[in-house]
Design an enzyme around this catalytic site. Structure first.
Site, PDB file in Angstrom:
ATOM      1  CG  ASP A  23      -2.048   0.976   1.111  1.00 39.11           C
ATOM      2  OD1 ASP A  23      -2.386   1.371  -0.025  1.00 39.11           O
ATOM      3  OD2 ASP A  23      -2.603   1.375   2.155  1.00 39.11           O
ATOM      4  CG  ASN A  71      -8.198  -2.082  -4.778  1.00 38.82           C
ATOM      5  OD1 ASN A  71      -7.293  -2.904  -4.584  1.00 38.82           O
ATOM      6  ND2 ASN A  71      -8.389  -1.068  -3.930  1.00 38.82           N
TER       7      ASN A  71
HETATM    8  C1  IPE Z   1      -5.469  -2.769   0.014  1.00 36.78           C
HETATM    9  O1  IPE Z   1      -5.151  -1.439  -0.166  1.00 36.78           O
HETATM   10  C2  IPE Z   1      -5.496  -3.497  -1.286  1.00 36.78           C
HETATM   11  C3  IPE Z   1      -4.229  -3.628  -1.991  1.00 36.78           C
HETATM   12  C4  IPE Z   1      -3.048  -3.204  -1.605  1.00 36.78           C
HETATM   13  C5  IPE Z   1      -4.301  -4.322  -3.247  1.00 36.78           C
HETATM   14  P1  IPE Z   1      -6.248  -0.285  -0.255  1.00 36.78           P
HETATM   15  O2  IPE Z   1      -5.511   0.978  -0.438  1.00 36.78           O
HETATM   16  O3  IPE Z   1      -7.255  -0.626  -1.290  1.00 36.78           O
HETATM   17  O4  IPE Z   1      -6.942  -0.368   1.183  1.00 36.78           O
HETATM   18  P2  IPE Z   1      -7.839   0.699   1.956  1.00 36.78           P
HETATM   19  O5  IPE Z   1      -8.943   1.095   1.030  1.00 36.78           O
HETATM   20  O6  IPE Z   1      -6.971   1.869   2.293  1.00 36.78           O
HETATM   21  O7  IPE Z   1      -8.308  -0.012   3.185  1.00 36.78           O
HETATM   22  C1  IPE Z   2      -1.816   0.122  -3.233  1.00 36.91           C
HETATM   23  O1  IPE Z   2      -1.515   1.481  -3.288  1.00 36.91           O
HETATM   24  C2  IPE Z   2      -1.998  -0.486  -4.602  1.00 36.91           C
HETATM   25  C3  IPE Z   2      -3.372  -0.911  -4.921  1.00 36.91           C
HETATM   26  C4  IPE Z   2      -4.384  -0.847  -4.114  1.00 36.91           C
HETATM   27  C5  IPE Z   2      -3.583  -1.451  -6.236  1.00 36.91           C
HETATM   28  P1  IPE Z   2      -2.668   2.569  -3.280  1.00 36.91           P
HETATM   29  O2  IPE Z   2      -3.066   2.864  -4.681  1.00 36.91           O
HETATM   30  O3  IPE Z   2      -3.782   2.141  -2.395  1.00 36.91           O
HETATM   31  O4  IPE Z   2      -1.921   3.815  -2.660  1.00 36.91           O
HETATM   32  P2  IPE Z   2      -2.520   4.868  -1.636  1.00 36.91           P
HETATM   33  O5  IPE Z   2      -3.000   4.097  -0.438  1.00 36.91           O
HETATM   34  O6  IPE Z   2      -3.628   5.580  -2.332  1.00 36.91           O
HETATM   35  O7  IPE Z   2      -1.370   5.752  -1.322  1.00 36.91           O
HETATM   36 MG    MG Z   3      -4.158   2.401  -0.436  1.00 33.93          MG
END
Ligand code: IPE
Ligand code: IPE
Ligand code: MG
Length: 250
Positions: A23, A71
């Protein structure tokens, strides 16, 4: 190489299975005035370095959360770019993974992906099926609740077919219907990006995992950062409900 690192001394306490929520990609990019997608792209290098570190150390299973069932709620453009990146990575990395002896497993509802992506997933799994160095489990359109609900549905189908007595359903029976039944549960769970939540990752399998959270964004999570998490793990006492004295054999 790992041998040069004095922290290799913790090898006897290595996790067999590490599960990671990668993340912080979007915020990493935003801090650099780049589009969010640049963060996802930069994160691929962290995937490479983490896999190579696992291979060097002999960690048996690495699970990576690539795309959650939630997502899809993101802007259409970002979802599309993530799918393209996934295809691109499969096209470019699978041969190398295969040469390194990595068995690739994709868990999640992949039927929701485009036929082209599904085909690549099937090909990658088929090509690497017999590899034994390490299992790389990529969670794509995965949700822990989906996994458990699917297992419950499979058990219900067996009951209806007269092959299973409801009284025989226990946690072992249910676990046998989950996505990764043949692999040990994660010993170590890592989440980068500063949030301290599970976000519907391997809910059932994480019941007794050691949790490790770091503020580093996923693109900044390099080999040294991974070794730090393994150090932290090596210093934990896993009790599984017992007392500390019991675990230490005192
Ligand atoms: C969790 O991250 C899913 C992945 C890393 C694929 P998110 O960024 O989607 O999680 P939340 O929404 O902050 O809980
Ligand atoms: C995790 O990084 C990757 C996926 C969920 C695919 P994020 O895209 O959630 O990054 P932040 O949390 O917005 O910084
Ligand atoms: Mg995220």
């Amino acid at each position: 190489m790992v041998e040069e690192n004095p922290r290799h001394a913790t090898a006897q306490h290595l996790p067999r299975h590490v599960a990671i929520i990668m993340d912080g990609n979007g915020r990493w990019a935003k801090q650099r005035n780049l589009p969010r997608f640049a963060g996802h792209k930069a994160g691929v290098e962290s995937v490479r370095s983490t896999i190579s570190c696992c291979l060097d150390l002999g960690i048996e299973v690495l699970s990576l959360f690539a795309f959650s069932s939630e997502n899809w709620r993101r802007p259409k453009e970002e979802v599309g770019l993530l799918m393209n990146l996934f295809m691109h990575v499969l096209d470019n990395e699978v041969k190398r993974l295969h040469r390194s002896g990595v068995r690739l497993r994709i868990i999640g509802e992949i039927e929701a992906f485009s036929p082209a992506l599904q085909q690549r997933i099937h090909n990658a799994e088929a090509l690497t099926r017999e590899n034994t160095q390490m299992t790389l489990c990529v969670a794509a359109n995965y949700g822990g609740r989906w996994d458990i609900a699917r297992a419950a549905r499979r058990l219900a189908e067996q009951v209806v077919a007269g092959r299973l007595d409801p009284g025989d359903i226990d946690s072992e029976r249910l676990a046998a219907e989950l996505c990764i039944t043949d692999l040990p549960a994660p010993d170590l769970f890592i989440r980068t990006g500063g949030e301290q939540r599970i976000s519907n990752f391997l809910l059932w399998q994480l019941a007794y995992s050691e949790l490790y959270f770091t503020d580093l964004s996923w693109p900044d999570f390099d080999r040294a950062a991974f070794l730090d998490s393994l150090d932290s793990y090596a210093n934990r006492e896993r009790r599984f409900g017992r007392t500390s004295e019991q675990v230490r054999g005192e």
